[in-house]
Each structure stands twice: as structure tokens, then as C-alpha cells.
Design an enzyme around this catalytic site. Structure first.
Site, PDB file in Angstrom:
ATOM      1  CD  GLU A 298      -2.872  -1.323   2.306  1.00  0.00           C
ATOM      2  OE1 GLU A 298      -2.523  -0.829   3.382  1.00  0.00           O
ATOM      3  OE2 GLU A 298      -3.944  -1.914   2.137  1.00  0.00           O
ATOM      4  CG  ASP A 377      -7.767  -5.377   4.880  1.00  0.00           C
ATOM      5  OD1 ASP A 377      -7.311  -5.690   5.985  1.00  0.00           O
ATOM      6  OD2 ASP A 377      -7.818  -4.202   4.468  1.00  0.00           O
ATOM      7  CD  GLU A 405      -9.981  -1.395   8.073  1.00  0.00           C
ATOM      8  OE1 GLU A 405      -9.125  -2.004   8.747  1.00  0.00           O
ATOM      9  OE2 GLU A 405      -9.765  -0.970   6.924  1.00  0.00           O
TER      10      GLU A 405
END
Ligand SMILES: *[C@@H]1O[C@H](CO)[C@@H](O)[C@H](O)[C@H]1NC(C)=O
Ligand SMILES: *[C@@H]1O[C@H](CO)[C@@H](O)[C@H](O)[C@H]1NC(C)=O
Ligand SMILES: *[C@@H]1O[C@H](CO)[C@@H](O)[C@H](O)[C@H]1NC(C)=O
Ligand SMILES: *[C@@H]1O[C@H](CO)[C@@H](O)[C@H](O)[C@H]1NC(C)=O
Ligand SMILES: *[C@@H]1O[C@H](CO)[C@@H](O)[C@H](O)[C@H]1NC(C)=O
Ligand SMILES: *[C@@H]1O[C@H](CO)[C@@H](O)[C@H](O)[C@H]1NC(C)=O
Ligand SMILES: *[C@@H]1O[C@H](CO)[C@@H](O)[C@H](O)[C@H]1NC(C)=O
Ligand SMILES: *[C@@H]1O[C@H](CO)[C@@H](O)[C@H](O)[C@H]1NC(C)=O
Ligand SMILES: *[C@@H]1O[C@H](CO)[C@@H](O)[C@H](O)[C@H]1NC(C)=O
Ligand SMILES: *[C@@H]1O[C@H](CO)[C@@H](O)[C@H](O)[C@H]1NC(C)=O
Ligand SMILES: *[C@@H]1O[C@H](CO)[C@@H](O)[C@H](O)[C@H]1NC(C)=O
Ligand SMILES: *[C@@H]1O[C@H](CO)[C@@H](O)[C@H](O)[C@H]1NC(C)=O
Length: 837
Positions: A298, A377, A405
Site C-alpha cells: 500500500e 483484509d 474496521e
């Protein structure tokens, strides 16, 4: 091991307001407990030095016994042979004082032995940390009313039981929903470490032994002199709790911070630079746990920049910390975020194995490869990451996410214990032998010296630590499962409930039921059949936006088109991901018939009309599951309301507000996802619910004054794809309609959009009666990542119960804009008894 409660304990009156800051360490009084149990009046701590975990154990025992029994322990340093005491110390110290201790067994590092069978209570640890764990275990038993005498040895399954705090130096927290950092502020380590000690205390009680304090997207200025001194201060605050500090590093630090021309891991000057800075860190923190590194992921720098391997990169840090006994946790979350969606065989889920399998055995002994539980993820459902069974000659740990998240960001109740359990109990069948994930990461299965757990926590300055009282079950369960993954997720939850809310049976029953239903419910209304959490992956990760998954380089594709959906991860015609698993799992996942329904769309691309094992079609399952999941979330509100008077007012109101929000937002999810796939597939819901809302009055169909139309994006996050907003940011608007519903009593729900950056005011009138007033101020009350748009993140519902309505009355909403919030409105629902829509 689990013992039932010995006595049915009399209930105390509901306690005064609680802000949650004590977590599960409240030590609430137990009425008349002294009638049932004799707790020694003295604590004897052996070979104790101030500030050591044994000293903390003694203090904690004093504090706990005082709280639970109202009794002040004496702290004599000596004990006579026939008087009782709570004796705490290391096994060595015990033996030095009293000679041998029978029945202790083989204690591992951090292990302890607790005996309450004799005259004295004996708590001995293999090391000082174990002593503290023993004291907390004893107190936890007392606080839960578990008074049966025991003599038991406790050992950890894995040496590494850490949290990862994604805290930035400026004080913000990546994926944190509980206010700013307790570790950093304005670029530096905080001066006031009170909350850090408090957090270390909570973590020690669940036997977590390390905290990596800063974001894996790391900032090299952590290494400046002022921050290095700060690290020393933080480590000093954690040490009494047996918790070691760790830090995340930025791979490019030698260049960005050290001024070297390169950060090539094979450049001797770079090596020397890391050796030196590491020595500096250890000067301040002599017992530092180690480094955590995210490289080449990332946008982060890493060894691939210099055509070096990831192992070259990890080993560079390993060399630096080795003389100090430190570890390197090297993340396996390495992938290319620019892959082409046009390429049918490209697959982000393959990345971990692709990047790491040829490096197996090439990592230094003090390196642990830290692997996210799934290959993408932290999604609502993923199969276990195939890398776990690929690396045989490398120590590994599992990365779990306590901060939810992709699970509603602590404004939806989602108890994650069952999800973690499912992953940890997954048998990877390496070499056709039992190979459960829990035994791989403990080091047992592949005979590795290291291994364990990393939990991404997200704790902030909020009094509740995570921004929500009920979310703390996740932090608690994380520690408990990291110590012993064979424990039952519901048992662990119930320990937490008892410690957090006391002994009321109804409280126990309701919170257990809500929590155990919460993950399935969230999965039902977010993303089903292994399609992932269908959230907006390009923005806040909170509300629905399935289209955001596709047609970009991030590789979280659903490949939904007009007729079909799902990732073809087969070997025969897809990305080959199924083939990364051991042959037994590979053949199961390769075939539609043998793939479990809940992972169907993870592994297969199928028509919406594909039949599941239930004989439902995929699309009908989507519709039904979304209705079911949202219906469960509505029940949470009633369930919680049944506890009024049984939970203190402060926590009761706080949780009630969140449950109401969740109930409303679950409907946003339900309608949004269903509308999206109905629109795409044009296959109607056999139950005729999707797109059919007879109880609603759309705001855009009302007669408007000072309000105008606003098309919402994504379209499916507004009922009818449209909303209304005031004509300017500073004015007031009204929307009115004649009520055509039959006269009667209704629950009236209003769906509006609550943006950050404004606190619009609303008023709802029916006939001549003002039903309610409210403010669009969720940003002050909820922790989730906010939105500045009208979308699935800001969509919110407020409900007014039991309103008498007469046919022909006028309903009017008055909205007053504030800041950048133009009092946006979506629709009003008039809900007859028993109906939610
Ligand atoms: C007492 O503690 C010191 C360190 O504080 C340690 O070096 C010593 O070995 C301990 N003695 C016993 C008997 O455990
Ligand atoms: C690193 O932290 C410093 C100090 O807070 C800040 O000025 C800088 O912008 C940060 N760098 C990055 C890339 O975030
Ligand atoms: C330090 O922080 C604690 C907890 O937030 C607070 O109660 C205390 O007043 C602070 N101390 C100082 C000196 O600011
Ligand atoms: C070692 O690191 C310290 C702290 O950053 C720095 O002051 C010192 O100059 C470095 N020494 C060498 C030899 O690089
Ligand atoms: C990178 O390393 C590989 C293997 O060592 C080698 O084949 C390749 O030529 C290198 N590429 C560059 C750009 O140096
Ligand atoms: C598609 O992706 C696969 C797997 O990453 C890769 O091997 C192949 O070269 C890609 N095809 C094209 C045309 O880029
Ligand atoms: C095989 O893959 C192609 C894409 O390469 C896809 O269009 C097709 O539907 C797949 N066939 C089956 C039977 O899944
Ligand atoms: C599955 O459902 C279809 C359509 O309702 C029906 O025709 C078929 O008989 C069912 N199959 C089974 C095995 O029940
Ligand atoms: C309500 O009905 C009255 C009379 O039937 C009509 O004049 C008025 O325009 C209607 N109001 C709205 C908001 O539709
Ligand atoms: C409100 O309307 C109801 C029903 O029409 C009527 O009975 C009542 O008197 C009205 N109240 C006021 C304050 O106008
Ligand atoms: C804690 O977080 C909750 C939820 O975000 C919020 O309602 C509350 O105001 C916060 N309290 C403090 C003291 O920060
Ligand atoms: C008014 O609202 C719009 C849209 O929400 C926003 O872009 C703009 O900055 C706001 N203006 C003011 C003065 O807040």
C-alpha cells in the site's frame, strides 16, 4: 477450565453511573460474599521490588479484595506457618522461602500456578509476569463468585500475545473509533502516561504481553531524540504490568530520517545505521519487545525497491535487534494494489503465498511472519489465509482485528469471538495431518520456537477505551483466546459479562444472546456467501457501497455483472487461489458442490440463479438474509430495553443509543444492498419486499418549501435514489404531506443524513402535535468514520414510537441547515404495530 458458580449470589442494587474506564476490572462488591468464603487477611509478596509485576500483583490484590469484599488486606512481609495469607511470588522465590511446592507441574514462561485449596492462597509464576497473571486470575474468579477451591497450573499456548496500535504521531488513530491516541500528541509521545498504565493493566489481566504503539504505516520521526525518551517513559509505564513495548518502523528511515543516500537492506551503511539506532532505542527501553514492519505494501517502502527479497528486509532488522533479544514481526500483508480487474486470473488473495512461499526458511530465527487471518483484509467472512499452511520453516503469528474496521466500527454490535474461533479451529490439513491454525501459530504444528497473536486494537482516549461499552468484549476475548484458543467463545463472553455487568441472570441472558447473534446478523445485512463486507472500500469502510469493490486495482472484486457474481478462484478456470491450500481443502474449494455456501462467492463465479444447498438461489438468499439480519438488529433494541433498571443509567443509555443507531443503519444496509442487486440483476424478490415500501413517504414527493431535490450517490443508499436538502446552508426548509394512512397509532421513523461538519436541527410535526426535535450531531455521539456526503455512511434513522395519527392530518418536517449540513432528508415511514420498514 470452567467451574460453575457456587452460590446464587444476592443482587445488589443497581450501581451508580459507570463510565466504562475500569473495563472488566471493576471489582464490584458482592453482597454477603463473606458469608460464603474466607479470603485471607494478608498478602505476602516474595522478593518484591517496587515497580515489578510482583509488586503490581500485591497492589492489585489489595485493590480487588477491597472492592469485592470491602476488606483491606494487610501487607506483612512475613508469614507464620499457621496463619493464612495470599502468597505471591515467582516459583524460585517461593522455593527459597518455603521449600518445594507440590503439584505445580511444568510451568512455561508466563505460566502460573494458583492454589486456593489450603489455608493460604498460593500464586506462583514461572516469571514475575506469571505471578501478576495469577493474581488477576484469582481476582477474576472472586469477582465472578467462583469460590470453589482449585489447584491449577496455567500455561500460555504461544509466547507472543501482543496488540498493535495503529496510532499516528499526530495523535490520530488509523481505524480507531474512540477518540485520539493515548500514546501520541502533536508529533511526540505524550507526557501524561496515566491512561497508558490503565491500558497496560487491562491488557495484563488478559495476559497480553506486548504493545506495538504506533501505526504500521510508520513515521520515521518516531526515532528522534525526544520521542526516544518518550518511548522510555511509555515502557516504564507498562513494565509494572509485565508488558513490553514494541514499535513499527518505516523501511525508508535511513534515508528519510538518517540522511543516507539509500535504504537498501544489503548496504552495509544501512545495516550500521539500523544497528546504531537500535542501540539507541534499547538504551531507553532495555526490554523492548521488538519491531513491527510493513514493507512494500500500500505504498510503503521496502526491500523490493532495491530488488532485494522481503526476507533480506526482515533479516536486516533481525540483525539489529538480535544482540538485545528483540523480535521482528514482519507483516505478510504485501500485495500489489494496482492489479487489473480486466485480468480474470489476477487475484489479490494470492499475493501472500506468491510473495512468501519461496522465502520459507530464509528468515532469521528471531523473525516472525505476521499473517492476517484471511487472504484479503479482515472481511466479514474469509477462509483462513493459505499462507498459514505454506510456511513450514518460518515462525508465524496471526493478525486479528479488535477494532472492527469492516464490522460497523463499534457503532454496530459485533462480538468477534466466534469469528476468531472459527478461523483458529480451521484445520489446514497440511500433509494430510491435523493442522489447526491455533496449533500452527502456537509453533506446535511445525515445531517453531516462536509464534502467536497480534490484535489490532484501536484503543483511544474515550472513557470506554473502544468508544462503546459492549465492544470491550472483543478486547477481552482477544486476550483470552490468544492465551488459549481452545476456550469457548461464549464462555469467554459470559466471563466478561459477569465482570462488566454483574450477576443478574437476565442481563447475562440478553447480552449473551445479542452478542452471539451479532456476527451472523452483521454478515446477513452486509455481505453474504463469502462476497466480503460490501462496504465502501474507497472511503470510510463503514456504510454500504458494493460498486466500490470492483473496477479498480485494489483487488477486492466481486465481479458482479447483470447475470452473475463472485470471484472464480478455482484452478480449472480461475485465479488458482483454491490451489494454494493443501490438497484436501483445495479439492473442497475447487468444486461448487463441496464449497460451503458461506464461501461460495469467495471461490466461484456463479449466476444469481445458482442454487445453494438450501435450494435457495443466490439472489434470493441475498434478499432474505438482508431482511433477516436487519430484523435481528431491530430486536437488539427491545432486548436491551428489557434491561432498564438492571444496568446503571449511564451505560444503559449509552448502549441504547448505539443499538437504536444500529437498528436504523441495518435497514440502510438492507435496502441499499438489496436495491443494488435488484437493479443489476432485475430479478425480483419472491417475497416482493425489495423496492416495495408501502409505509414510506419519500421526502422528494412531499410539498417543499426552502428544500430542493438532491440525487444521492451511491443511488441505492437513499430510498428512491433521491433526498432533499435545504436550498442554502443557512436557511430553514419545510416538507409537508397529507397523511393517507388509516387513523391509528404508528411508530414514525425519519431517515435523514448526518454529515460531519454541521449540526442541522429538525422538527417533526403531525397534525397540530410536535412529535419530536433532534439534531444531526452523530459526530459527537458515535465513533465511526464520518462522511461529508449524503451516502450510506451518513444515512441515519430516528424513530418516534406510538404516535397517534389521523388520516388527513398533515405531516411536516422542518429542517434548519447548519455548517455544511443542509438538513438532508430521505423519507418518513408510518409503521403500524409489528412492522419495520
Ligand atoms: C529476587 O529478585 C531478584 C531481582 O529482583 C533476582 O535476581 C533474584 O534471583 C530473586 N531471588 C529469588 C530467590 O527469586
Ligand atoms: C511524520 O510526523 C511528523 C511529525 O508529526 C509530521 O510532520 C510528518 O508530516 C509525518 N510524516 C508523514 C508522512 O505522515
Ligand atoms: C493525566 O491523565 C489522567 C487521565 O486522563 C488525568 O486524570 C490526570 O489529571 C492527568 N494528569 C495531569 C498532570 O495532567
Ligand atoms: C546513532 O544514533 C544517534 C541517535 O539518532 C545519533 O545521535 C548518532 O549520531 C548515531 N551514531 C552513529 C555512529 O551513527
Ligand atoms: C532482480 O533480481 C533478480 C534475481 O536476483 C534478477 O534476475 C533480476 O535481473 C534483478 N532485476 C534488476 C532490475 O536488478
Ligand atoms: C493476469 O494475472 C496473472 C496472475 O497475476 C498474470 O500471471 C498474467 O500475466 C496477467 N495477464 C495479463 C494479460 O496481464
Ligand atoms: C471461465 O472463465 C471465463 C473467463 O476467463 C469466464 O468468462 C467463464 O464464465 C468461466 N467459465 C466457467 C464455467 O466458470
Ligand atoms: C429447488 O427449487 C426449485 C424451484 O422452486 C424446485 O423446482 C426444485 O424441485 C427444488 N429442488 C429441491 C431438491 O428441492
Ligand atoms: C393536502 O390536501 C389538501 C386538500 O385535500 C390539499 O389542498 C393540499 O395541497 C394537500 N397538501 C399536500 C402537502 O399534499
Ligand atoms: C389538536 O388536534 C386534536 C384533534 O384534531 C384536537 O382534539 C386538539 O384540541 C388539538 N389541540 C390543539 C392544542 O389545538
Ligand atoms: C466516548 O465515545 C462515545 C461513542 O463515540 C461518545 O458518545 C462519548 O461521548 C465519548 N466519551 C468521551 C468521554 O470521549
Ligand atoms: C454548504 O454545504 C455544502 C455541501 O454540504 C458544502 O460543500 C459547503 O462548504 C457548505 N458551506 C458552508 C458555508 O458551510
Amino acid at each position: 477450565m470452567r467451574l460453575s458458580i457456587l452460590f446464587s449470589l444476592p443482587l445488589l442494587n443497581v450501581a451508580s453511573a459507570e463510565d466504562g474506564s475500569q473495563g472488566w476490572l471493576r471489582y464490584a462488591p458482592i453482597a454477603n460474599a463473606n458469608d460464603y468464603i474466607t479470603v485471607p487477611s494478608r498478602v505476602v509478596a516474595l522478593n518484591v521490588t517496587r515497580g515489578s509485576p510482583v509488586y503490581t500483583a500485591q497492589q492489585e490484590l489489595e485493590r480487588g479484595i477491597k472492592g469485592i469484599f470491602g476488606k483491606q488486606l494487610e501487607t506483612n512481609s512475613s508469614v507464620t506457618s499457621n496463619s493464612s495469607a495470599i502468597i505471591v511470588g515467582t516459583l524460585d522465590a517461593y522455593r527459597a522461602a518455603y521449600g518445594d511446592l507440590e503439584d505445580v507441574g511444568d510451568l512455561l514462561d508466563d505460566g502460573f500456578f494458583l492454589s486456593t485449596e489450603g489455608l493460604s492462597v498460593i500464586i506462583v509464576g514461572n516469571n514475575e509476569r506469571g505471578v501478576l497473571y495469577g493474581a488477576f486470575e484469582y481476582l477474576s474468579r472472586l469477582a465472578q463468585g467462583r469460590f470453589l477451591p482449585i489447584s491449577t497450573m496455567y500455561n500460555p499456548q504461544a509466547p507472543i500475545r501482543w496488540t498493535n496500535e495503529w496510532n499516528n504521531l499526530d495523535g490520530s488513530i488509523e481505524r480507531g473509533y474512540a477518540g485520539p491516541s493515548i500514546f501520541f500528541r502533536d508529533g511526540f509521545v505524550v507526557d501524561n502516561v496515566t491512561r497508558v498504565s490503565g491500558y497496560a493493566r487491562l491488557l495484563a489481566s488478559i495476559r497480553v504481553n506486548g504493545i506495538v504503539i504506533n501505526n504500521v504505516n510508520a513515521n520515521a520521526t518516531l526515532l528522534n531524540d525526544r520521542n526516544l525518551q518518550g518511548l522510555g517513559r511509555l515502557a516504564d509505564a507498562m513494565r509494572p504490568y509485565g508488558i513490553q513495548l514494541g514499535i513499527s518502523l518505516n523501511f525508508a528511515s535511513p534515508q528519510d530520517f538518517g540522511g543516507l543516500p539509500s535504504f537498501d537492506p544489503l548496504d552495509p551503511k544501512v545495516d550500521a545505521w539500523w544497528a546504531n539506532i537500535t542501540d539507541e532505542v534499547y538504551k531507553r527501553v532495555p526490554d523492548m519487545a521488538g519491531y513491527l514492519v510493513k514493507a512494500n505494501s500500500e505504498g510503503q517502502p521496502g526491500p523490493l525497491t532495491y530488488n532485494r527479497t522481503l526476507a533480506d528486509g526482515a533479516n536486516m532488522f533481525a540483525r539489529a535487534v538480535k544482540p538485545h533479544g528483540g523480535l521482528v514481526m514482519f507483516r505478510a500483508f504485501v500485495y500489489d494494489n494496482h492489479i487489473s480487474p480486466a485480468n480474470w486470473t489476477a487475484d489479490r488473495a494470492n499475493a501472500a503465498v506468491d510473495f512468501f512461499q519461496h522465502l520459507d526458511g530464509k528468515f532469521d530465527e528471531n523473525v516472525v511472519v505476521q499473517i492476517k487471518y484471511g487472504a484479503i483484509d479482515f472481511q466479514v467472512r474469509e477462509p483462513a489465509n493459505p499462507l498459514f499452511s505454506t510456511l513450514r520453516n518460518t515462525s508465524t503469528s496471526i493478525e486479528l482485528q479488535i477494532t472492527p474496521e469492516y464490522f460497523g466500527q463499534n457503532d454496530h454490535l459485533v462480538y468477534l469471538g466466534p469469528l476468531w474461533k472459527e478461523i483458529l479451529e480451521t484445520d489446514m490439513r497440511a500433509d494430510s495431518r491435523p493442522s489447526k491454525i491455533k496449533d500452527i501459530v502456537s509453533g506446535i504444528r511445525f515445531k517453531r520456537p516462536l509464534g502467536g497473536y497480534a490484535g489490532v486494537s484501536g484503543v483511544g482516549t474515550n472513557a470506554t477505551w473502544l468508544g462503546s461499552h459492549l465492544a470491550m468484549s472483543n478486547l477481552y476475548a482477544y486476550g483470552r483466546l490468544a492465551w488459549d484458543a481452545s476456550q469457548d467463545a461464549e464462555d469467554v463472553l459470559q466471563d466478561w459479562i459477569r465482570l462488566t455487568f454483574g450477576f443478574d441472570e437476565q442481563v447475562m441472558e440478553i447480552i449473551t444472546d445479542m452478542s452471539m447473534k451479532s456476527w451472523p446478523a452483521y454478515e446477513n445485512y452486509s455481505g453474504n456467501l463469502g462476497i466480503q463486507t460490501l462496504t465502501d472500500i474507497l472511503y470510510t469502510h463503514f456504510g454500504p457501497n458494493p460498486a466500490s469493490q470492483d473496477n479498480n486495482g485494489w483487488g477486492q472484486w466481486t465481479r458482479a455483472d447483470k447475470v452473475s457474481i463472485g470471484m472464480d478462484r478455482t484452478v480449472k478456470n480461475g485465479t488458482g487461489n483454491a490451489g494454494q491450500y493443501s490438497p484436501e481443502l483445495a479439492s473442497m474449494y475447487e468444486n461448487i458442490e463441496t464449497t460451503p455456501d458461506n464461501l461460495l462467492l469467495w471461490f466461484h463465479h456463479v449466476p444469481y440463479t445458482q442454487r445453494l444447498k438450501s435450494n435457495k438461489t443466490v439472489i434470493q438468499h441475498f434478499y432474505d438474509a438482508h431482511y433477516e439480519g436487519a430484523a435481528t438488529a431491530q430486536k437488539f433494541v427491545e432486548q436491551w430495553e428489557s434491561l432498564k433498571g438492571k444496568v446503571d443509567e449511564e451505560r444503559y443509555e449509552n448502549v441504547l443509543f448505539e443499538q437504536k443507531f444500529q437498528a436504523g443503519h441495518a435497514l440502510v444496509w438492507r435496502d441499499s444492498i438489496n436495491q443494488f442487486y435488484y437493479n443489476l440483476s432485475e430479478i425480483p424478490d419472491v417475497a416482493k419486499r425489495v423496492g416495495n415500501h408501502p409505509y414510506r413517504i419519500e421526502a422528494e414527493k412531499m410539498s417543499l418549501s426552502g428544500y430542493q431535490f438532491c440525487a444521492v450517490n451511491p443511488f441505492h443508499t437513499a430510498s428512491g435514489a433521491m433526498a432533499i436538502v435545504t436550498t442554502s446552508n443557512t436557511t430553514t426548509g419545510t416538507a409537508t404531506a397529507n397523511i393517507t394512512f388509516a387513523s391509528g397509532r404508528y411508530d414514525i421513523a425519519v431517515n435523514y443524513f448526518d454529515l460531519i461538519g454541521g449540526r442541522a436541527k429538525y422538527q417533526l410535526d403531525v397534525g397540530n402535535q410536535t412529535v419530536g426535535r433532534w439534531i444531526g450531531d452523530n459526530e459527537d455521539k458515535l465513533g465511526h468514520a464520518p462522511s461529508i456526503y449524503l451516502d450510506g455512511h451518513s444515512a441515519t434513522r430516528i424513530t418516534f414510537k406510538g404516535v397517534d395519527v389521523r388520516q388527513g392530518d398533515v405531516v411536516r418536517i422542518t429542517g434548519q441547515a447548519n455548517g455544511n449540513e443542509p438538513a438532508p432528508l430521505d423519507y418518513i415511514s408510518f409503521l403500524p404495530p409489528g412492522i419495520v420498514d
